[in-house]
Design a protein around this motif. Structure first.
Motif, PDB file in Angstrom:
ATOM      1  N   THR A  14     -15.283  -0.139 -32.131  1.00  0.00           N
ATOM      2  CA  THR A  14     -16.688   0.021 -31.837  1.00  0.00           C
ATOM      3  C   THR A  14     -17.242  -1.310 -31.414  1.00  0.00           C
ATOM      4  O   THR A  14     -16.594  -2.348 -31.546  1.00  0.00           O
ATOM      5  CB  THR A  14     -17.448   0.516 -33.081  1.00  0.00           C
ATOM      6  N   ALA A  15     -18.453  -1.287 -30.904  1.00  0.00           N
ATOM      7  CA  ALA A  15     -19.075  -2.534 -30.490  1.00  0.00           C
ATOM      8  C   ALA A  15     -19.169  -3.487 -31.659  1.00  0.00           C
ATOM      9  O   ALA A  15     -18.958  -4.687 -31.518  1.00  0.00           O
ATOM     10  CB  ALA A  15     -20.469  -2.247 -29.927  1.00  0.00           C
ATOM     11  N   ILE A  43     -15.937  -5.635 -32.264  1.00  0.00           N
ATOM     12  CA  ILE A  43     -15.342  -6.488 -31.239  1.00  0.00           C
ATOM     13  C   ILE A  43     -14.803  -7.777 -31.844  1.00  0.00           C
ATOM     14  O   ILE A  43     -13.732  -8.245 -31.490  1.00  0.00           O
ATOM     15  CB  ILE A  43     -16.388  -6.812 -30.148  1.00  0.00           C
ATOM     16  N   MET A  76     -14.702   4.691 -25.698  1.00  0.00           N
ATOM     17  CA  MET A  76     -14.910   3.877 -24.505  1.00  0.00           C
ATOM     18  C   MET A  76     -16.395   3.568 -24.325  1.00  0.00           C
ATOM     19  O   MET A  76     -16.772   2.481 -23.893  1.00  0.00           O
ATOM     20  CB  MET A  76     -14.357   4.617 -23.271  1.00  0.00           C
ATOM     21  N   GLU A  78     -17.839   1.184 -27.361  1.00  0.00           N
ATOM     22  CA  GLU A  78     -17.519  -0.230 -27.170  1.00  0.00           C
ATOM     23  C   GLU A  78     -18.551  -0.930 -26.292  1.00  0.00           C
ATOM     24  O   GLU A  78     -18.620  -2.155 -26.281  1.00  0.00           O
ATOM     25  CB  GLU A  78     -16.121  -0.369 -26.560  1.00  0.00           C
ATOM     26  N   GLY A  79     -19.352  -0.147 -25.562  1.00  0.00           N
ATOM     27  CA  GLY A  79     -20.365  -0.737 -24.696  1.00  0.00           C
ATOM     28  C   GLY A  79     -21.766  -0.682 -25.261  1.00  0.00           C
ATOM     29  O   GLY A  79     -22.737  -0.982 -24.554  1.00  0.00           O
ATOM     30  N   TYR A 131     -26.789   1.494 -24.814  1.00  0.00           N
ATOM     31  CA  TYR A 131     -25.594   1.206 -24.028  1.00  0.00           C
ATOM     32  C   TYR A 131     -25.891   0.084 -23.042  1.00  0.00           C
ATOM     33  O   TYR A 131     -26.793   0.185 -22.215  1.00  0.00           O
ATOM     34  CB  TYR A 131     -25.130   2.457 -23.278  1.00  0.00           C
ATOM     35  N   THR A 181     -19.505  -2.809 -21.857  1.00  0.00           N
ATOM     36  CA  THR A 181     -18.558  -3.597 -22.649  1.00  0.00           C
ATOM     37  C   THR A 181     -18.648  -5.085 -22.344  1.00  0.00           C
ATOM     38  O   THR A 181     -18.571  -5.922 -23.245  1.00  0.00           O
ATOM     39  CB  THR A 181     -17.118  -3.100 -22.396  1.00  0.00           C
ATOM     40  N   GLU A 182     -18.824  -5.425 -21.076  1.00  0.00           N
ATOM     41  CA  GLU A 182     -18.895  -6.839 -20.698  1.00  0.00           C
ATOM     42  C   GLU A 182     -20.065  -7.534 -21.394  1.00  0.00           C
ATOM     43  O   GLU A 182     -19.921  -8.641 -21.923  1.00  0.00           O
ATOM     44  CB  GLU A 182     -19.036  -6.972 -19.179  1.00  0.00           C
ATOM     45  N   VAL A 217     -21.489  -6.655 -24.185  1.00  0.00           N
ATOM     46  CA  VAL A 217     -21.205  -6.734 -25.625  1.00  0.00           C
ATOM     47  C   VAL A 217     -20.295  -7.918 -25.918  1.00  0.00           C
ATOM     48  O   VAL A 217     -20.515  -8.681 -26.869  1.00  0.00           O
ATOM     49  CB  VAL A 217     -20.559  -5.425 -26.122  1.00  0.00           C
ATOM     50  N   ILE A 218     -19.262  -8.102 -25.100  1.00  0.00           N
ATOM     51  CA  ILE A 218     -18.331  -9.216 -25.305  1.00  0.00           C
ATOM     52  C   ILE A 218     -19.042 -10.555 -25.117  1.00  0.00           C
ATOM     53  O   ILE A 218     -18.856 -11.492 -25.900  1.00  0.00           O
ATOM     54  CB  ILE A 218     -17.125  -9.105 -24.346  1.00  0.00           C
ATOM     55  N   ALA A 268     -13.584  -3.182 -18.477  1.00  0.00           N
ATOM     56  CA  ALA A 268     -13.435  -1.774 -18.838  1.00  0.00           C
ATOM     57  C   ALA A 268     -13.648  -0.911 -17.609  1.00  0.00           C
ATOM     58  O   ALA A 268     -14.377  -1.293 -16.686  1.00  0.00           O
ATOM     59  CB  ALA A 268     -14.444  -1.414 -19.924  1.00  0.00           C
TER      60      ALA A 268
END
Length: 203
Positions: A10-11, A14, A124, A127-128, A136, A139-140, A142-143, A176
């Motif tokens: 999950t987010a 990470i 999927m 994770e974002g 939402y 993903t980018e 969030v990272i 992603a």
């Protein structure tokens, strides 16, 4: 039937994912460094390097339905005690496979594989999600937010921080896949808290 346990992230997880990758990467590098130099003689067939592992197949993206999401929420807790019986080598006996299929079908899925594909599509998206705003952002984003958080962490040991940042930056190099079914975002947003809780427990 393919593998029965699939990674769930999950987010909010990470950072843990990055730490795990750090240890795995370190282990892989150590293993390579400790390899003996190749012999001048032609190696015997048994000594030849094994072919690189096949890359994980991309997720088969589907348009999620509310019924599927509700089915995941209902099935997750039922799956937990069965999944705990799975051996470490990932080869369950037919009895466990039958139980997993049975729970999946009981909750509206064609099979355990079908259930897993829906889980993959949901994860999927999870994770974002920004775990704070529960929106939402991709993903980018969030990272990058996690990178900023780690950089600002004054309590994390310098060595750990370096490894985590290296792994997070490595994740950025593998973007992603684009979300093919935009309607899935609104559906997962609606059930975000429940899905995040259910799938974190299953993990």
């Amino acid at each position: 039937m393919p593998g029965f346990v699939r990674p769930i992230a999950t987010a909010a997880g990470i950072a843990c994912l990055a730490v795990s990758i750090a240890f795995l990467s370190a282990g892989g590098a150590l293993a390579q460094a400790n390899q003996a130099p190749p012999s001048q003689a032609a190696p015997a067939p048994a000594q030849q390097a094994a072919p690189p592992p096949a890359q994980e197949a991309p997720i088969k993206q589907i348009a999620l339905t509310e019924k599927q999401v509700q089915g995941v929420l209902a099935a997750a807790k039922q799956m937990d005690p069965i999944v705990e019986k799975l051996p470490d080598d990932g080869k369950p006996d037919p009895g466990i496979a039958t139980q997993l299929d049975g729970v999946a079908k009981k909750n509206g899925f064609a099979s355990y594989d079908d259930y897993n594909n829906v889980i993959d599509n949901i994860n999927m998206l999870l994770e974002g999600f920004d775990p704070v705003t529960k929106k939402y952002v991709g993903t980018e984003a969030v990272i990058k937010a996690e990178i900023a958080h780690v950089q600002a962490d004054q309590k994390m040991p310098a060595k750990d921080k370096k490894e985590v940042l290296a792994d997070l930056n490595e994740l950025l190099k593998s973007p992603a896949p684009a979300i093919e079914h935009k309607g899935n975002i609104a559906l997962v947003t609606k059930y975000y808290d429940r899905l995040n809780e259910a799938l974190s427990e299953e993990d």
